[in-house]
Design a protein around this motif. Structure first.
Motif, PDB file in Angstrom:
ATOM      1  N   ILE A 102      12.119   3.810  -3.432  1.00 21.03           N
ATOM      2  CA  ILE A 102      11.119   4.955  -4.141  1.00 21.03           C
ATOM      3  C   ILE A 102      11.323   6.126  -2.958  1.00 21.03           C
ATOM      4  O   ILE A 102      11.209   7.148  -3.443  1.00 21.03           O
ATOM      5  CB  ILE A 102       9.720   4.190  -3.976  1.00 21.03           C
ATOM      6  CG1 ILE A 102       9.555   3.156  -5.092  1.00 21.03           C
ATOM      7  CG2 ILE A 102       8.867   5.577  -4.026  1.00 21.03           C
ATOM      8  CD1 ILE A 102       8.281   2.481  -5.122  1.00 21.03           C
ATOM      9  N   ILE A 103      11.508   5.928  -1.889  1.00 23.70           N
ATOM     10  CA  ILE A 103      11.474   6.895  -0.651  1.00 23.70           C
ATOM     11  C   ILE A 103      12.709   7.746  -1.016  1.00 23.70           C
ATOM     12  O   ILE A 103      12.703   8.999  -0.947  1.00 23.70           O
ATOM     13  CB  ILE A 103      11.437   6.451   0.847  1.00 23.70           C
ATOM     14  CG1 ILE A 103      10.080   5.736   1.249  1.00 23.70           C
ATOM     15  CG2 ILE A 103      11.774   7.617   1.754  1.00 23.70           C
ATOM     16  CD1 ILE A 103      10.131   4.956   2.530  1.00 23.70           C
TER      17      ILE A 103
ATOM     18  N   GLY B 131       6.689  10.244   5.665  1.00 23.34           N
ATOM     19  CA  GLY B 131       6.720   9.854   6.974  1.00 23.34           C
ATOM     20  C   GLY B 131       6.241   8.475   7.402  1.00 23.34           C
ATOM     21  O   GLY B 131       6.573   7.572   8.062  1.00 23.34           O
ATOM     22  N   ARG B 132       4.871   8.158   6.834  1.00 20.10           N
ATOM     23  CA  ARG B 132       4.300   7.104   6.961  1.00 20.10           C
ATOM     24  C   ARG B 132       4.870   5.954   6.242  1.00 20.10           C
ATOM     25  O   ARG B 132       5.066   4.871   6.867  1.00 20.10           O
ATOM     26  CB  ARG B 132       2.630   7.042   6.346  1.00 20.10           C
ATOM     27  CG  ARG B 132       1.771   8.293   7.015  1.00 20.10           C
ATOM     28  CD  ARG B 132       0.535   8.480   6.435  1.00 20.10           C
ATOM     29  NE  ARG B 132      -0.222   9.439   6.853  1.00 20.10           N
ATOM     30  CZ  ARG B 132      -1.224  10.127   6.225  1.00 20.10           C
ATOM     31  NH1 ARG B 132      -1.776   9.615   5.165  1.00 20.10           N
ATOM     32  NH2 ARG B 132      -1.956  11.001   6.916  1.00 20.10           N
TER      33      ARG B 132
ATOM     34  N   ALA C 101       0.903  -1.348  -0.074  1.00 27.53           N
ATOM     35  CA  ALA C 101      -0.170  -0.085   0.156  1.00 27.53           C
ATOM     36  C   ALA C 101       0.823   1.217  -0.190  1.00 27.53           C
ATOM     37  O   ALA C 101       0.785   2.096  -0.812  1.00 27.53           O
ATOM     38  CB  ALA C 101      -0.822  -0.120   1.323  1.00 27.53           C
ATOM     39  N   ALA C 102       1.998   1.311   0.748  1.00 31.73           N
ATOM     40  CA  ALA C 102       2.864   2.276   0.769  1.00 31.73           C
ATOM     41  C   ALA C 102       3.575   2.576  -0.681  1.00 31.73           C
ATOM     42  O   ALA C 102       3.628   3.693  -0.955  1.00 31.73           O
ATOM     43  CB  ALA C 102       3.813   2.235   1.843  1.00 31.73           C
ATOM     44  N   ILE C 103       3.819   1.630  -1.227  1.00 30.27           N
ATOM     45  CA  ILE C 103       4.414   1.620  -2.706  1.00 30.27           C
ATOM     46  C   ILE C 103       3.488   2.243  -3.665  1.00 30.27           C
ATOM     47  O   ILE C 103       3.576   3.340  -4.258  1.00 30.27           O
ATOM     48  CB  ILE C 103       4.927   0.296  -3.092  1.00 30.27           C
ATOM     49  CG1 ILE C 103       6.350  -0.133  -2.314  1.00 30.27           C
ATOM     50  CG2 ILE C 103       5.360   0.302  -4.751  1.00 30.27           C
ATOM     51  CD1 ILE C 103       6.730  -1.500  -2.589  1.00 30.27           C
ATOM     52  N   LYS C 104       2.144   1.779  -3.557  1.00 30.09           N
ATOM     53  CA  LYS C 104       1.197   2.212  -4.569  1.00 30.09           C
ATOM     54  C   LYS C 104       0.707   3.707  -4.150  1.00 30.09           C
ATOM     55  O   LYS C 104       0.528   4.471  -5.021  1.00 30.09           O
ATOM     56  CB  LYS C 104      -0.041   1.441  -4.370  1.00 30.09           C
ATOM     57  CG  LYS C 104       0.032   0.135  -4.878  1.00 30.09           C
ATOM     58  CD  LYS C 104      -1.158  -0.765  -5.154  1.00 30.09           C
ATOM     59  CE  LYS C 104      -2.071  -0.973  -3.834  1.00 30.09           C
ATOM     60  NZ  LYS C 104      -3.256  -1.486  -3.925  1.00 30.09           N
ATOM     61  N   GLY C 105       0.648   4.230  -2.801  1.00 30.21           N
ATOM     62  CA  GLY C 105       0.439   5.277  -2.527  1.00 30.21           C
ATOM     63  C   GLY C 105       1.445   6.510  -2.810  1.00 30.21           C
ATOM     64  O   GLY C 105       1.187   7.631  -3.416  1.00 30.21           O
TER      65      GLY C 105
END
Length: 444
Positions: free
Chosen positions: A220-221, A243-244, A163-167
């Protein structure tokens, strides 16, 4: 007599809005209505009518109701009640105008904010005025807490990382940040295989897929931080999502302390209530107060409130009692709670009785303490018939609004049931009066 053929004017009305202007014309019911040959159906049913008498109800209206009843599995009464409120049902059955204008409920909820408790107070006032709730019912209450689950999937490490990658990819596309690589297909395959390996108890392979997800999320980050460096507008837009994502990448499954359980809903908390069917629930804790003794209209919700940060039940009792007295305008004589409230901070602890307590419990207090568990079905009704079972509103403000609105809906359902029963009794009394007249005393 054969019904008149359905006709549409195609023109606007000064006082009513056209349905095709306020609904989504790509909705499945709208598309289905355009594919059905209503004229053919009308021609096939025409021989069933006589040539004399008044015209019947339009064919499209009745056939449309029958189709909708079978599609959604509703009863005859249910389909008629839903048709009044559903513009898509009205459009499907051939209606052209809608009698009410559309309003944006989300804006109204945000505008009301803390004023939503006024609706709860108004529901109690209406119940008292209708005779369904008496003043003496407000003096002895039952207090309990429950969990309002959030509309999120069950959080696992693989799901959160994916979910973090998609977001982050979605946010980068929105702001025009071109990434070196999105890793969308790699992340999707790794998240899928991680779930399969965990189900098969192949935990080494499961950990390998998690490492793939963590490494790609870290790339990605770092890529986004390089691209937005020195651009204050983009840095502000990406601050919270980055941050999330960093929190999700660094947290471990069994770590102590605060954890993030949803990328899009960071306010979600993990709460364990000791249920065998649901050891852990993900949402927010909510406090509910009902009358202990059954009122003429049933049990009403006197006060409800969301409790973020998962506080101990006993530390919330004093504030809940004070707010309930302020809302109802009636002092509470006795409050009945479960064992989760041991060590509470109530202002008058002698007036609070805990389940299983022996000292000072006798007579009417003992009977009322036995009725403490009557609040559990009310919580069940709030979750099954209301929206307390799953909150779809955004943020902590949405959690607080959903809790209050669920209680308001429950109270008004009880009022409607009380009014229906009262009307039935009134009609039965009138019927008996006219069908069974009182005989007159004859002179001897």
């Amino acid at each position: 007599m054969r019904p008149k053929k359905h006709k549409t004017t195609g023109s606007n009305d000064l006082f009513r809005a056209r349905l095709d202007q306020i609904i989504n014309l790509k909705h499945e019911l709208v598309l289905l209505a355009g594919k059905i040959d209503w004229d053919w159906i009308d021609g096939e049913i025409a021989p069933l009518y006589s040539e004399n008498g008044r015209p019947g109800i339009e064919t499209r209206f009745m056939i449309g109701l029958l189709l909708l009843k079978q599609i959604y599995g509703l009863s005859d009464e249910g389909i008629c009640e839903r048709w009044v409120h559903d513009p898509y049902f009205q459009y499907f059955t051939g209606e052209e105008f809608f009698p009410h204008e559309r309003s944006d409920l989300s804006h109204w909820r945000k505008r009301l904010g803390d004023k939503l408790e006024l609706l709860l107070a108004e529901s109690l006032r209406v119940a008292h005025e209708a005779g369904a709730l008496r003043g003496q019912d407000l003096k002895r209450v039952t207090v309990d807490t429950t969990v309002q689950p959030k509309a999120i999937t069950f959080p696992t490490d693989a799901k959160l990382l994916h979910a973090a990658i998609k977001g982050l990819n979605r946010l980068a596309r929105r702001h025009g940040v071109r990434l070196r690589q999105s890793y969308s297909r790699i992340a999707k395959a790794a998240a899928m295989m991680a779930g399969r390996y965990a189900h098969a108890k192949q935990f080494r392979r499961h950990q390998r897929q998690l490492r793939i997800l963590r490494s790609r999320l870290g790339r990605i980050i770092r890529d986004i931080r390089r691209k937005i460096d020195g651009q204050p507008a983009l840095e502000e837009a990406f601050a919270l999502p980055l941050g999330r994502a960093s929190q999700i990448r660094s947290q471990q499954q069994r770590q102590r302390g605060w954890k993030l359980y949803s990328f899009h809903a960071p306010e979600v908390e993990c709460i364990g209530k000791g249920k065998a069917s649901a050891p852990y629930e993900f949402g927010v804790k909510a406090s509910i107060v009902t009358n202990n003794r059954r009122a003429p209209g049933g049990l009403f919700v006197l006060h409800v409130r969301a409790l973020p940060d998962n506080p101990y039940d006993g530390h919330t009792l004093r504030d809940v009692i004070d707010r309930t007295e302020a809302l109802t305008g009636c002092p509470i004589e006795r409050a009945y709670v479960d064992k989760g409230y041991r060590g509470h901070d109530a202002q008058n602890p002698r007036r609070v009785f805990i389940s299983g307590q022996k000292r000072g419990v006798f007579g009417i207090i003992k009977r009322e303490l036995r009725r403490r568990s009557a609040i559990e079905p009310i919580i069940g009704h709030l979750k099954a018939e209301g929206h307390l079972g799953r909150c779809y509103l955004k943020g902590r403000a949405g959690d607080a609004a959903n809790v209050v609105l669920s209680a308001v809906g429950h109270n008004f359902r009880r009022i409607l049931a009380w009014l229906r029963d009262f009307l039935d009794l009134f009609l039965i009394r009138i019927w008996r009066t006219f069908t069974c007249p009182i005989p007159l005393n004859s002179d001897s």
